[in-house]
Design a protein around this motif. Sequence first.
Motif, PDB file in Angstrom:
ATOM      1  N   ARG A 235     -51.024  26.603  -7.329  1.00  0.00           N
ATOM      2  CA  ARG A 235     -50.717  27.413  -8.242  1.00  0.00           C
ATOM      3  C   ARG A 235     -50.860  28.949  -8.502  1.00  0.00           C
ATOM      4  O   ARG A 235     -49.950  29.477  -9.061  1.00  0.00           O
ATOM      5  N   ALA A 236     -51.741  29.205  -7.612  1.00  0.00           N
ATOM      6  CA  ALA A 236     -51.950  30.503  -7.747  1.00  0.00           C
ATOM      7  C   ALA A 236     -50.981  31.492  -7.132  1.00  0.00           C
ATOM      8  O   ALA A 236     -50.575  32.435  -7.262  1.00  0.00           O
ATOM      9  N   VAL A 237     -50.248  30.750  -5.921  1.00  0.00           N
ATOM     10  CA  VAL A 237     -49.227  31.166  -5.476  1.00  0.00           C
ATOM     11  C   VAL A 237     -47.791  30.980  -5.536  1.00  0.00           C
ATOM     12  O   VAL A 237     -46.808  31.071  -5.237  1.00  0.00           O
ATOM     13  N   ARG A 238     -47.798  30.112  -6.732  1.00  0.00           N
ATOM     14  CA  ARG A 238     -46.769  29.950  -7.504  1.00  0.00           C
ATOM     15  C   ARG A 238     -45.829  28.842  -6.741  1.00  0.00           C
ATOM     16  O   ARG A 238     -44.580  28.921  -6.794  1.00  0.00           O
ATOM     17  N   SER A 239     -46.518  27.942  -6.117  1.00  0.00           N
ATOM     18  CA  SER A 239     -45.844  27.114  -5.397  1.00  0.00           C
ATOM     19  C   SER A 239     -45.724  25.576  -6.221  1.00  0.00           C
ATOM     20  O   SER A 239     -46.769  25.135  -6.425  1.00  0.00           O
ATOM     21  N   THR A 240     -44.608  25.244  -6.427  1.00  0.00           N
ATOM     22  CA  THR A 240     -44.330  23.980  -7.230  1.00  0.00           C
ATOM     23  C   THR A 240     -43.882  22.999  -6.491  1.00  0.00           C
ATOM     24  O   THR A 240     -43.720  21.842  -7.111  1.00  0.00           O
ATOM     25  N   HIS A 241     -43.976  22.898  -5.129  1.00  0.00           N
ATOM     26  CA  HIS A 241     -43.522  21.785  -4.403  1.00  0.00           C
ATOM     27  C   HIS A 241     -44.469  20.612  -4.647  1.00  0.00           C
ATOM     28  O   HIS A 241     -45.772  20.878  -4.603  1.00  0.00           O
ATOM     29  N   PRO A 242     -44.099  19.336  -4.852  1.00  0.00           N
ATOM     30  CA  PRO A 242     -44.921  18.182  -5.160  1.00  0.00           C
ATOM     31  C   PRO A 242     -45.725  17.886  -3.936  1.00  0.00           C
ATOM     32  O   PRO A 242     -46.947  17.468  -4.496  1.00  0.00           O
ATOM     33  N   ILE A 243     -45.661  18.140  -3.107  1.00  0.00           N
ATOM     34  CA  ILE A 243     -46.495  17.877  -1.940  1.00  0.00           C
ATOM     35  C   ILE A 243     -47.760  18.576  -1.797  1.00  0.00           C
ATOM     36  O   ILE A 243     -48.930  18.344  -1.398  1.00  0.00           O
TER      37      ILE A 243
END
Length: 148
Positions: A29-37
């Motif tokens: 979340r902090a690096v704005r990664s929204t990939h489900p894995i």
Amino acid sequence: MPLNPDLAGRIFPPTSYLVGREKIREFARAVRSTHPIHLDPEAARAAGFPDVVAPTTFTTVVQSPSVTQLLETPGTGLELHRVVHGSEKVEHRRPIVAGDDLTATLTITEVTERAGNHILSTICEIRDDTDDLVAVVTSTLLHRGDDA
């Protein structure tokens, strides 16, 4: 104060990091990664992983205690207010996943001087609990000189 040139070749004691699922989610979340894995264990399992997968730059979290050892070691000549992160390269051998019990070992590979500044080159090996290499992080730190 210049960096201690005798740092070259120094290997710091391994540090431990047990990778938690919630830590991976927080980092994602902090690096704005929204990939489900990175967030959902079921999505990670469907992709062939045993649990959520850490984003690539999560190695920063794992190696942080090793870097702290360096920064807190007396006699290095390091002054934190003069340190600038120069570069970093991460080579993954496999993804980091929740449940990994990792160790990080930091080695100072070189101390050089250029234009009144010192450059500290490091390599940090991250291994799992079977001693398999998980990632290698190669970094440089610039230690600004008095006039820089």
